[in-house]
Enzyme design. Structure first.
Site, PDB file in Angstrom:
ATOM      1  N   ILE A  97      33.264  44.645  25.029  1.00 33.69           N
ATOM      2  CA  ILE A  97      33.145  43.602  24.007  1.00 33.69           C
ATOM      3  C   ILE A  97      32.397  42.384  24.528  1.00 33.69           C
ATOM      4  CG2 ILE A  97      35.184  44.300  22.712  1.00 33.69           C
ATOM      5  CD1 ILE A  97      36.784  42.182  24.172  1.00 33.69           C
ATOM      6  N   GLY A  98      32.019  42.379  25.788  1.00 31.29           N
ATOM      7  CA  GLY A  98      31.279  41.242  26.319  1.00 31.29           C
ATOM      8  C   GLY A  98      31.069  41.354  27.813  1.00 31.29           C
TER       9      GLY A  98
ATOM     10  N   GLY B  34      31.060  38.794  31.272  1.00 34.47           N
ATOM     11  CA  GLY B  34      31.302  37.485  31.853  1.00 34.47           C
ATOM     12  C   GLY B  34      30.317  37.186  32.952  1.00 34.47           C
TER      13      GLY B  34
ATOM     14  N   PHE C  89      30.670  37.343  36.146  1.00 27.39           N
ATOM     15  CA  PHE C  89      30.664  38.337  37.223  1.00 27.39           C
ATOM     16  C   PHE C  89      31.498  39.557  36.843  1.00 27.39           C
ATOM     17  CE2 PHE C  89      29.133  34.762  39.576  1.00 27.39           C
ATOM     18  CZ  PHE C  89      28.288  35.313  40.499  1.00 27.39           C
TER      19      PHE C  89
ATOM     20  N   VAL D  73      33.845  42.788  30.099  1.00 29.12           N
ATOM     21  CA  VAL D  73      35.099  42.612  29.364  1.00 29.12           C
ATOM     22  C   VAL D  73      35.280  43.788  28.405  1.00 29.12           C
ATOM     23  CG1 VAL D  73      36.466  41.085  27.908  1.00 29.12           C
ATOM     24  CG2 VAL D  73      34.815  40.117  29.513  1.00 29.12           C
TER      25      VAL D  73
ATOM     26  N   LYS E 242      39.060  41.940  31.809  1.00 25.87           N
ATOM     27  CA  LYS E 242      37.825  41.630  32.514  1.00 25.87           C
ATOM     28  C   LYS E 242      37.816  42.374  33.838  1.00 25.87           C
ATOM     29  CE  LYS E 242      34.990  37.853  34.298  1.00 25.87           C
ATOM     30  NZ  LYS E 242      34.853  36.399  34.451  1.00 25.87           N
TER      31      LYS E 242
ATOM     32  N   ASP F  42      29.706  26.655  33.356  1.00 20.10           N
ATOM     33  CA  ASP F  42      29.046  27.663  32.506  1.00 20.10           C
ATOM     34  C   ASP F  42      29.518  27.530  31.061  1.00 20.10           C
ATOM     35  OD1 ASP F  42      27.249  29.674  32.003  1.00 20.10           O
ATOM     36  OD2 ASP F  42      28.601  31.300  32.548  1.00 20.10           O
TER      37      ASP F  42
END
Length: 690
Positions: A361-362, A364, A366, A369, A384, A481
């Site tokens: 779903i994504g 990060g 490093f 996810v 994650k 970030d």
């Protein structure tokens, strides 16, 4: 046991344990999918499998933006270092590009070879192959079948084939319509891609039939030896942008060739007399043979203990490594007892379907996810998975140690963690509305647009949590970030700040520490880009960019025609003309309070001021949004920064904080020129390296 036999057995054991490495040659690879199933392939992004056919982009009746990839799971070797041979390859597949709305075509599909098995790029002219924000991050060799003419990519037409290497600007293109092939016909087209390494030539053939034509559609004289190194993956990608174009792959075969055949283990033509053992016949031993066997016996006497010593060393090494792992996990458990719970690895693996690409779903800073379904409790979470590298472990520890001690309603809640099987896993609460950038740029095309009250609430919530991190924690937490992709939205569209993989702690009474610059272009403060010093004010700058995104509905950096437009510059330009309200998101159709919109836009410019000294603190920002303080004045013209020519020339100079550097008076001078309608003023400041 005869000495010779004993010696041979010892050699066998040495080979078995890998102490005698035989020469291993690369082997040719081949596979075939007459139709597709979920075996040996990964589907990324919007791709799907239906009735044995792969769809790479969404099947929709209304224009949308979409990107998807399919990747063959097994890595493929294209280069053999033993023989210095680069493989040739050929692939055949049938594809179709269809559309329910003939006037809405774009953008196309690619066949690619990449060192990454997670290749998934942005929609639009990027063909799902590269990310719009990081155009050079993905490495690939690709053949594109492009159905939109992007002038900034030097496309010849909206119906062309091209060879791309690490860039969407094709090395060479050809138009298949010359051979009567229309990529947008909706019919299945068979494609053959042949690369002959010894000839240094790549050819693409297209036909509506299964018979390969004699003349290639595209022929490129090129050697791919420098690009096909190490482990590579093969697959397809496609994308759309404001289109209903549908991309499908019906079948696929692939094979490499050119590697030498594996060497046989036995070489009967080179067998010596001494290596043959006579069975059932007693042959008198001569003096020379007795001496030979004595030498063999002496060799066995020496090699035997050595062999057992090596085996013992291996066992000791394995035991020590296991002990260290156990100690490391104990340290984790000791240091992070504040976390809600420690998860079992098997539980997380089951919940994410073995970390299947369909659950991604994504991504990060490093890690990746995944969406996790816990069948036993019926709950959903986000897991994650940190990358297996030194940086990944460092950022994992940073994220866990920082966020485990934080409590705020606008932070993503950490539910637990897991350190097993060499994996570094963090478990967060799941945010049903995804990230802010998704809601701003993707969801509106599906009919879900953030209204004005949601946008104001997002600005206030983000200001609240940053004020908490900067002023209310025992140590200052600098996120480093802050961007729309790291702001998640819960079921009520309340913002939750996440991804602390790049965060840094700093004492309230200490100077900022120099680091290597990290973050996302478009959100980085100019002084941070120049000197790598992260402070609260660098977070304030990023917050200002996010506020402008929320108000304008535009990305920090967007392409307009042939040039890139910076959001801060664009809004400041409208402000200088007295027309800042024109920066408001047109999709809101003026359904907002004009004074609130103007205040939000000016606040965004205040926070994104190039002069860090003129940026407000996050506490002041929160007061302004809650009508507890007046807005800061914003100059009509954007201040410009002029850096002196005595800037550091190396990374070491930027990040060094040694005593020798502290003795220097200053490293450079920043001159900030501010123009307004009433007067032109300028001031300068010295920036110490310490």
């Amino acid at each position: 046991m005869r000495p010779r036999k004993g010696f041979i057995i010892i050699l066998f054991f040495f080979a078995s344990f890998g102490f005698l490495d035989p020469v291993v040659l690369a082997e040719n690879t081949s596979f075939e999918f007459p139709s597709f199933n979920f075996r040996n392939i990964s589907l990324l992004g919007d791709s799907y499998l239906r009735n044995g056919v792969i769809g790479l982009t969404r099947s929709v009746d209304v224009p949308t933006s979409s990107a998807g990839s399919i990747i063959y799971n097994n890595p493929i070797t294209f280069f053999d270092p033993e023989t210095n041979i680069t493989a040739s390859f050929s692939t055949k597949f049938a594809f179709s590009i269809n559309n329910v709305n003939p006037s809405s075509f774009g953008d196309g599909l690619t066949f690619f070879i990449s060192p990454s098995n997670q290749t998934l790029g942005s929609p639009g002219g990027y063909l799902g192959l590269v990310n719009s924000s990081q155009l050079t991050s993905n490495k690939f060799v690709a053949v594109e079948f492009d159905t939109r003419m992007d002038s900034h990519l030097n496309d010849p037409s909206e119906n062309h084939v091209g060879l791309d290497i690490d860039s969407m600007n094709s090395i060479k293109t050809a138009e298949p319509i010359v051979q009567g092939i229309d990529l947008k016909s909706g019919n299945f087209i068979t494609a053959w891609i042949d690369y002959k390494n010894e000839q240094g030539k790549l050819m693409v053939f297209l036909s509506y039939y299964s018979l390969k034509p004699e003349k290639p559609t595209l022929s490129v004289d090129i050697s791919l030896s420098n690009y096909l190194k190490g482990i590579m993956y093969v697959g397809f990608s496609a994308s759309t942008e404001g289109s209903t174009e549908l991309h499908q792959i019906q079948n696929w075969s692939f094979q490499t060739s050119g590697f030498l055949a594996p060497r046989p283990n036995l070489q009967p033509h080179n067998v010596s007399d001494n290596s043959v053992t006579a069975v059932g016949v007693d042959i008198p031993k001569t003096g020379s043979s007795k001496k030979h066997e004595k030498k063999l016996g002496l060799g066995v006497a020496i090699a035997g203990p050595a062999f057992f010593f090596v085996v013992l060393s291996v066992l000791v090494y394995v035991s020590v490594k296991k002990l260290r792992d156990v100690r490391r996990q104990k340290i984790f458990r000791t240091d992070f007892v504040a976390c809600p719970r420690e998860y079992n690895y098997k539980e997380l693996k089951l919940a994410t379907k073995g970390f299947h690409p369909s659950r991604i779903i994504g991504h990060g800073s490093f890690g990746t996810v995944y969406k996790a379904f816990f069948i036993s409790t019926g709950t959903i979470a986000a897991v994650k998975r940190s990358r297996h590298s030194h940086d990944g472990k460092t950022e994992f520890l940073a994220e866990l140690s920082i966020i485990a001690g934080l409590r705020h309603k606008n932070l993503v809640q950490l539910q637990g963690w897991c350190v097993e099987k060499g994996e570094l896993l963090l478990v967060y609460e799941f945010m049903p509305n995804g990230s802010l950038d998704k809601m701003l740029y993707l969801e509106p095309e599906r009919g879900h647009l953030l209204n004005w009250s949601h946008r104001v609430n997002i600005a206030i919530g983000l200001a609240s949590v940053l004020s908490y991190l900067h002023q209310e924690c025992e140590q200052i937490v600098i996120h480093r970030d802050i961007k729309a992709g790291n702001i998640l939205l819960d079921g009520n569209f309340n913002p939750r700040l996440g991804d602390f993989g790049l965060a840094k702690l700093m004492d309230h009474d200490k100077s900022p520490v120099s680091t290597l610059t990290a973050g996302t272009m478009g959100y980085l403060a100019p002084e941070y880009l120049q000197y790598g010093k992260a402070t609260e004010k660098t977070d304030v700058f990023s917050y200002g960019v996010v506020v402008l995104e929320v108000a304008c509905g535009r990305r920090p950096i967007e392409r307009e025609g042939t040039k890139m437009v910076n959001l801060v510059d664009w809004v400041w330009g409208l402000h200088s003309q007295g027309k800042i309200i024109e920066a408001a998101d047109k999709r809101l159709k003026e359904e907002f309070i004009e004074e609130e919109m103007k205040k939000l836009l000016l606040l965004g410019l205040s926070c994104a001021n190039p002069d860090s000294a003129d940026r407000p603190s996050m506490r002041r920002v929160l007061q302004i949004l809650n009508n507890e303080a007046a807005c800061l004045p914003v100059p009509k013209l954007k201040p410009s920064l002029i850096f002196s020519c005595s800037l550091p020339l190396s990374i070491d100079e930027i990040v060094s904080d040694g005593e020798e550097d502290n003795k220097r008076n200053s490293m450079c001078e920043i001159k900030i020129v501010s123009d307004s309608e009433e007067s032109n003023t300028s001031h300068s400041m010295c920036v110490d390296k310490d």
